[in-house]
Scaffold this motif. Structure first.
Motif, PDB file in Angstrom:
ATOM      1  N   VAL A 202       0.825  -1.210   0.000  1.00  0.00           N
ATOM      2  CA  VAL A 202       0.000   0.000   0.000  1.00  0.00           C
ATOM      3  C   VAL A 202       0.858   1.258   0.000  1.00  0.00           C
ATOM      4  N   LEU A 203       2.183   1.089   0.028  1.00  0.00           N
ATOM      5  CA  LEU A 203       3.074   2.244   0.156  1.00  0.00           C
ATOM      6  C   LEU A 203       2.935   3.223  -1.011  1.00  0.00           C
ATOM      7  N   ALA A 214      -7.472   2.781   1.788  1.00  0.00           N
ATOM      8  CA  ALA A 214      -6.665   1.560   1.704  1.00  0.00           C
ATOM      9  C   ALA A 214      -5.877   1.343   2.992  1.00  0.00           C
ATOM     10  N   TRP A 215      -5.224   2.377   3.492  1.00  0.00           N
ATOM     11  CA  TRP A 215      -4.412   2.235   4.699  1.00  0.00           C
ATOM     12  C   TRP A 215      -5.278   1.921   5.912  1.00  0.00           C
ATOM     13  N   THR A 216      -6.406   2.614   6.022  1.00  0.00           N
ATOM     14  CA  THR A 216      -7.304   2.346   7.151  1.00  0.00           C
ATOM     15  C   THR A 216      -7.847   0.930   7.094  1.00  0.00           C
ATOM     16  N   LEU A 302      12.371   4.907   1.645  1.00  0.00           N
ATOM     17  CA  LEU A 302      11.020   4.766   1.131  1.00  0.00           C
ATOM     18  C   LEU A 302      10.107   5.883   1.650  1.00  0.00           C
ATOM     19  N   LEU A 303      10.281   6.271   2.924  1.00  0.00           N
ATOM     20  CA  LEU A 303       9.503   7.389   3.451  1.00  0.00           C
ATOM     21  C   LEU A 303       9.866   8.692   2.738  1.00  0.00           C
ATOM     22  N   ASP A 319       4.955  -0.374  -9.045  1.00  0.00           N
ATOM     23  CA  ASP A 319       6.405  -0.233  -9.046  1.00  0.00           C
ATOM     24  C   ASP A 319       6.939  -0.005  -7.630  1.00  0.00           C
ATOM     25  N   ALA A 320       6.223   0.819  -6.854  1.00  0.00           N
ATOM     26  CA  ALA A 320       6.665   1.105  -5.487  1.00  0.00           C
ATOM     27  C   ALA A 320       6.627  -0.151  -4.625  1.00  0.00           C
ATOM     28  N   ALA A 321       5.628  -0.990  -4.824  1.00  0.00           N
ATOM     29  CA  ALA A 321       5.536  -2.232  -4.048  1.00  0.00           C
ATOM     30  C   ALA A 321       6.722  -3.144  -4.350  1.00  0.00           C
ATOM     31  N   LEU A 322       7.081  -3.284  -5.620  1.00  0.00           N
ATOM     32  CA  LEU A 322       8.223  -4.121  -5.973  1.00  0.00           C
ATOM     33  C   LEU A 322       9.516  -3.557  -5.384  1.00  0.00           C
ATOM     34  N   THR A 323       9.703  -2.245  -5.487  1.00  0.00           N
ATOM     35  CA  THR A 323      10.913  -1.634  -4.938  1.00  0.00           C
ATOM     36  C   THR A 323      11.007  -1.861  -3.432  1.00  0.00           C
ATOM     37  N   ALA A 324       9.908  -1.638  -2.725  1.00  0.00           N
ATOM     38  CA  ALA A 324       9.913  -1.780  -1.266  1.00  0.00           C
ATOM     39  C   ALA A 324      10.267  -3.203  -0.848  1.00  0.00           C
ATOM     40  N   VAL A 325       9.648  -4.193  -1.480  1.00  0.00           N
ATOM     41  CA  VAL A 325       9.896  -5.582  -1.090  1.00  0.00           C
ATOM     42  C   VAL A 325      11.309  -6.005  -1.488  1.00  0.00           C
ATOM     43  N   LEU A 326      11.805  -5.512  -2.617  1.00  0.00           N
ATOM     44  CA  LEU A 326      13.186  -5.804  -2.998  1.00  0.00           C
ATOM     45  C   LEU A 326      14.168  -5.275  -1.950  1.00  0.00           C
TER      46      LEU A 326
END
Length: 437
Positions: A202-203, A214-216, A302-303, A319-326
């Motif tokens: 969700v980032l 989404a975050w809530t 990431l923040l 794209d952000a989800a892939l970057t974060a998990v990588l």
């Protein structure tokens, strides 16, 4: 008789008109038929790798997962077992094979993983193709092909670990978030209660009402599931302190450095520790602390990216989800082979959109999956004993993973933060939104 004009087709050989019904394979476009045929053939081979019950993945399900199942079905988490280090939602994956009592635990587990794989494959095809067989504007079938082709590279492992349904939850959350942010967030929350990392998907949600929803929804669904499981099972919260004694696993980034150091005379040893094979010896604690520090740095970056991002394209949340998990994977003290399932799933979601910035990164993830199979199971025993060959294999695998992480972060930053030339900004503002299936 009047000759009928041929049905128009796309460059992929798919009809641009005519009925396309999922319940009638005869109406499927050629590419969907090709995907279905390859998927069925490759998954038959993967299932065959588990059928004998002699593969390591099958032994793990027989011994470890079934042992947890026996404890969990009596209302207790395996608190005294140091190998249980998962959030309480993981109990759902361990108990699910009990829904098929006419099969053995291994058979039921493999069947559930196969069904999850099939649903995921169908979802990737569905978001790319319209009902008349054409491709959605701005979408691509490359994601469906990525998933179909990459899973067999890991041999039978995807069907012998519970990471497949966790990845499917994260992928569904991403795909649903643009149109149904509450549902997407809820799925991410459930996934986070099963294996933590799906909370990262969700980032990249664009700022606004949808992000708040989404975050809530993610927080609420995770909290509700946690309360329910804590009520039903004893010891549901012990996972919060289960990993504080973890060291440096032999396949991690720090572990690959120690593999080379061992060949150069470092006196450390490999032992089973906290449920995984870890290095024990001088300076291991330092490397473990550096890994934790790098994870904190990755989270800070990431923040910063989230604060600085200015351009949200339809592909950016993926794209952000892939970057974060990588980033969180490569800085972890443990990098297990099944982590590649996460990266393959997120890369596949990225490739469903033509405008993704992560296309070359997905290719590196594909190569990393291939090298991971050389590492495990082919060179795993040799890696425990030591030697230059297994050391070079793991250094290559982790080098690819590190390259993918840094490249992914750089491309994400360039796509959403770095200023664009004036000639590129005008078309960007006129581009309409991509319709989500």
């Amino acid at each position: 008789m009047v000759a009928q004009a041929p049905t128009p087709v796309t460059q992929w050989g798919m009809p641009t008109a005519g009925p396309f019904r999922w319940t009638r394979p005869t109406t499927w476009p050629r590419e969907a038929l090709a995907l279905a045929g390859y998927w069925a053939a490759s998954r038959l081979v993967m299932i065959g790798m588990l059928r004998s019950g002699k593969a390591e993945q099958a032994i793990e399900v027989h011994r470890t997962y079934f042992g947890w199942y026996e404890v969990l079905r009596h209302g207790h988490f395996p608190v005294g077992d140091v190998t249980w280090q998962y959030p309480p939602g993981a109990a759902l994956a361990m108990l699910a094979p009990g829904l098929l009592p006419f099969l053995t635990y291994l058979q039921a587990f493999a069947v559930l993983m196969l069904v999850t794989d099939a649903i995921t494959q169908a979802a990737l095809v569905r978001v790319s193709l319209r009902r008349n067989g054409g491709v959605h504007r701005g979408r691509s079938t490359a994601g469906a092909w990525m998933w179909a082709l990459s899973m067999p590279l890991l041999l039978g492992m995807p069907f012998g670990r519970y990471d497949l349904p966790v990845t499917a939850l994260a992928m569904a959350a991403l795909l649903l978030m643009p149109s149904r942010p509450r549902v997407g967030g809820a799925l991410a929350g459930i996934g986070a209660m099963v294996k933590v990392w799906p909370a990262l998907v969700v980032l990249g949600a664009p700022r606004g009402r949808g992000t708040r929803q989404a975050w809530t929804s993610m927080c609420v669904s995770a909290a509700v599931l946690l309360v329910v499981l804590a009520t039903v099972f004893d010891g549901a919260l012990d996972f919060l302190t289960a990993q504080r004694g973890r060291g440096v696993e032999i396949e991690s980034l720090g572990g690959s450095m120690l593999q080379v150091a061992r060949e150069l005379g470092w006196p450390g040893e490999v032992e089973m520790h906290y449920g995984s094979l870890e290095f024990l010896g001088p300076h291991v604690d330092l490397i473990a602390r550096v890994s934790l520090l790098l994870t904190a740095v990755a989270f800070g970056w990431l923040l910063l990216w989230r604060f600085r991002a200015r351009r949200w394209t339809p592909a950016l949340p993926y794209d952000a989800a892939l970057t974060a998990v990588l980033l969180f994977t490569v800085t972890s003290r443990v990098i297990s082979p099944q982590y590649l399932i996460w990266l393959i799933g997120l890369a596949s979601v990225c490739l469903t959109v033509r405008g993704t910035s992560q296309r070359p990164v997905a290719v590196v993830v594909l190569l990393t999956a291939a090298v991971t199979t050389i590492d495990y199971p082919l060179f795993f025993d040799a890696m425990i004993k030591g030697g230059w060959q297994p050391a070079l294999v793991i250094v290559t695998r982790n080098g690819l993973l590190l390259s993918a992480s840094l490249w992914s972060a750089a491309r994400l930053w360039r796509a959403s933060v770095s200023p664009l030339p004036a000639l590129q900004e005008a078309p960007q503002t006129r581009r309409g939104p991509i319709r989500v299936a």
